[in-house]
Design a protein around this motif. Structure first.
Motif, PDB file in Angstrom:
ATOM      1  N   LYS A 193      23.254  66.338  60.909  1.00 46.19           N
ATOM      2  CA  LYS A 193      23.668  65.860  59.550  1.00 46.19           C
ATOM      3  C   LYS A 193      22.535  64.490  59.623  1.00 46.19           C
ATOM      4  O   LYS A 193      22.110  64.074  59.140  1.00 46.19           O
ATOM      5  CB  LYS A 193      24.656  65.872  59.414  1.00 46.19           C
ATOM      6  N   PRO A 194      23.165  63.677  60.337  1.00 43.70           N
ATOM      7  CA  PRO A 194      23.567  62.320  61.228  1.00 43.70           C
ATOM      8  C   PRO A 194      21.794  61.409  60.688  1.00 43.70           C
ATOM      9  O   PRO A 194      21.326  60.831  60.213  1.00 43.70           O
ATOM     10  CB  PRO A 194      24.071  61.148  61.448  1.00 43.70           C
ATOM     11  N   LYS A 195      20.741  62.726  61.866  1.00 43.96           N
ATOM     12  CA  LYS A 195      19.418  62.842  61.455  1.00 43.96           C
ATOM     13  C   LYS A 195      18.468  63.791  60.871  1.00 43.96           C
ATOM     14  O   LYS A 195      17.599  63.346  61.018  1.00 43.96           O
ATOM     15  CB  LYS A 195      19.679  62.879  63.180  1.00 43.96           C
ATOM     16  N   GLU A 196      19.223  63.726  59.779  1.00 47.77           N
ATOM     17  CA  GLU A 196      18.676  64.713  58.602  1.00 47.77           C
ATOM     18  C   GLU A 196      16.913  64.470  58.516  1.00 47.77           C
ATOM     19  O   GLU A 196      16.234  65.344  58.298  1.00 47.77           O
ATOM     20  CB  GLU A 196      19.481  66.003  57.671  1.00 47.77           C
ATOM     21  N   LYS A 197      17.441  62.748  57.745  1.00 48.07           N
ATOM     22  CA  LYS A 197      16.261  62.240  57.290  1.00 48.07           C
ATOM     23  C   LYS A 197      15.295  62.246  58.243  1.00 48.07           C
ATOM     24  O   LYS A 197      13.785  63.006  58.047  1.00 48.07           O
ATOM     25  CB  LYS A 197      16.424  61.376  56.361  1.00 48.07           C
ATOM     26  N   VAL A 198      15.590  61.537  59.812  1.00 47.71           N
ATOM     27  CA  VAL A 198      14.630  61.579  60.706  1.00 47.71           C
ATOM     28  C   VAL A 198      13.696  62.730  60.555  1.00 47.71           C
ATOM     29  O   VAL A 198      12.488  63.105  61.364  1.00 47.71           O
ATOM     30  CB  VAL A 198      15.132  60.886  61.746  1.00 47.71           C
ATOM     31  N   ILE A 199      14.836  63.316  61.188  1.00 46.22           N
ATOM     32  CA  ILE A 199      14.373  64.877  61.423  1.00 46.22           C
ATOM     33  C   ILE A 199      13.217  65.554  60.859  1.00 46.22           C
ATOM     34  O   ILE A 199      12.198  66.173  60.844  1.00 46.22           O
ATOM     35  CB  ILE A 199      15.208  66.047  62.304  1.00 46.22           C
ATOM     36  N   SER A 200      13.397  65.628  59.024  1.00 46.57           N
ATOM     37  CA  SER A 200      12.987  66.142  58.460  1.00 46.57           C
ATOM     38  C   SER A 200      11.507  65.080  58.204  1.00 46.57           C
ATOM     39  O   SER A 200      10.294  66.040  58.346  1.00 46.57           O
ATOM     40  CB  SER A 200      13.474  65.732  57.309  1.00 46.57           C
ATOM     41  N   LYS A 201      11.668  63.969  57.923  1.00 40.38           N
ATOM     42  CA  LYS A 201      10.127  63.316  58.673  1.00 40.38           C
ATOM     43  C   LYS A 201       9.249  64.035  59.487  1.00 40.38           C
ATOM     44  O   LYS A 201       8.224  64.240  59.543  1.00 40.38           O
ATOM     45  CB  LYS A 201      10.382  62.212  58.244  1.00 40.38           C
ATOM     46  N   ILE A 202       9.832  64.192  60.536  1.00 38.27           N
ATOM     47  CA  ILE A 202       9.210  64.479  62.497  1.00 38.27           C
ATOM     48  C   ILE A 202       9.104  66.296  61.932  1.00 38.27           C
ATOM     49  O   ILE A 202       7.046  66.272  61.873  1.00 38.27           O
ATOM     50  CB  ILE A 202       9.527  64.425  63.606  1.00 38.27           C
TER      51      ILE A 202
END
Length: 315
Positions: free
Chosen positions: A248-257
């Motif tokens: 959850k805290p890294k959702e935006k980064v992982i979505s970008k990846i």
């Protein structure tokens, strides 16, 4: 002055000959670290060498050896399975070159690499792998500085110790064999199968770091796809298992990846990052390492993906 230079030259030649002799007096089977975790590379290649193609080869970092039940995959596909996952610290370059080394025409390679896996990895880990399995030296680049340091310092010290212990009739230091991170924890396919109790702390949930950067892995993955196509090897990408507690805290980064993979990577992707999430209770000591129950759930998911994408017949 001339005599002095001759003495210096003779001394340098003596040092060189001594180093050369000592470094030839080295046998991987007696290497310190042979029973350690990296020592499993010997057995993984032995298994890969003896299995006939077509095979299913899983490769990536430690999430692969902790996250695949090769026996289950063999049972449902009727194909030999080789699990080459070992340690992300070997670097993506090493991992993909190793896959190139063992893969044959008609093999199926399933890549699952941790997020932003370093291209170079740790030279120390790679050098240890080379000591134990000499062909691994072709899986990564050696700078001139590395080679000089290895030959005159690291290898010389290492091999002198081996020789001294051998001459004195003493055993070299051995790694514990009853711990998860040891060579004996792997089965013949290359999976980590040791009993994981007691369950360790999950402090890693609060320490997981994943900050956005231009993805360094995509060019290497595309290069591997080009190699595989030329050799008649099928290759697919599966997102690594990830502890849902860190997602959850890294959702935006992982979505970008994921977006960059979708737009730029040429390897067919079988799932999404969200598909690869599993409950915290199924993880061992970091956000990628699964306990046996997690490995079973992960393998069932991978089998479903292989069936859905018609990669191989699933029984």
């Amino acid at each position: 002055m001339k005599r002095y230079l001759l003495y210096c030259a003779a001394f340098a030649l003596l040092v060189l000959m001594t180093a050369f002799a000592m470094n030839r007096n080295y046998f991987p089977g007696k290497a310190i670290g042979n029973d350690g975790y990296i020592g499993a590379i010997i057995d993984k290649h032995a298994w890969a060498d003896k299995t006939k193609s077509p095979r299913i080869i899983f490769t990536g970092g430690s999430s692969v050896c902790f996250g695949i039940d090769s026996k289950m995959v063999e049972q449902h596909t009727g194909m030999p399975v080789v699990n080459m996952g070992l340690n992300g610290s070997l670097g993506l370059e090493f991992i993909l070159n190793q896959a190139k080394y063992i893969a044959r025409p008609s093999d199926v390679v399933i890549l699952s690499v941790e997020y932003y896996l370093s291209k170079e990895g740790s030279y120390k880990f790679k050098k240890e792998a080379e000591r134990l399995y000499p062909p691994a030296g072709t899986f990564f680049e050696h700078s001139i500085k590395n080679r000089l340091n290895d030959f005159f310092i690291e290898d010389l010290q290492h091999n002198f110790h081996i020789t001294f212990m051998h001459l004195m009739g003493r055993k070299t230091r051995e790694f514990p064999k009853n711990v998860v991170y040891s060579r004996s924890s792997f089965n013949e396919n290359g999976d980590v199968v040791r009993n994981f109790d007691p369950h360790p702390s999950h402090e890693f949930v609060n320490k997981f770091v994943l900050d956005y950067q231009v993805n360094p892995d995509i060019p290497l993955l595309n290069d591997f796809k080009e190699f595989a196509d030329k050799k008649g090897i099928k290759v697919y990408f599966v997102y690594p298992p990830l502890d849902a507690a860190v997602y959850k805290p890294k959702e935006k980064v992982i979505s970008k990846i994921a977006q960059e993979y979708a737009e730029e990577m040429k390897i067919k992707t079988l799932n999404t990052p969200q598909d690869a999430l599993l409950p915290d209770s199924l993880f061992y000591d970091n956000e990628y390492h699964l306990i046996p129950a997690g490995r079973k759930a992960r393998t069932e998911h991978v089998l479903q993906l292989m069936k859905a994408h018609n990669i191989v017949p699933i029984k």
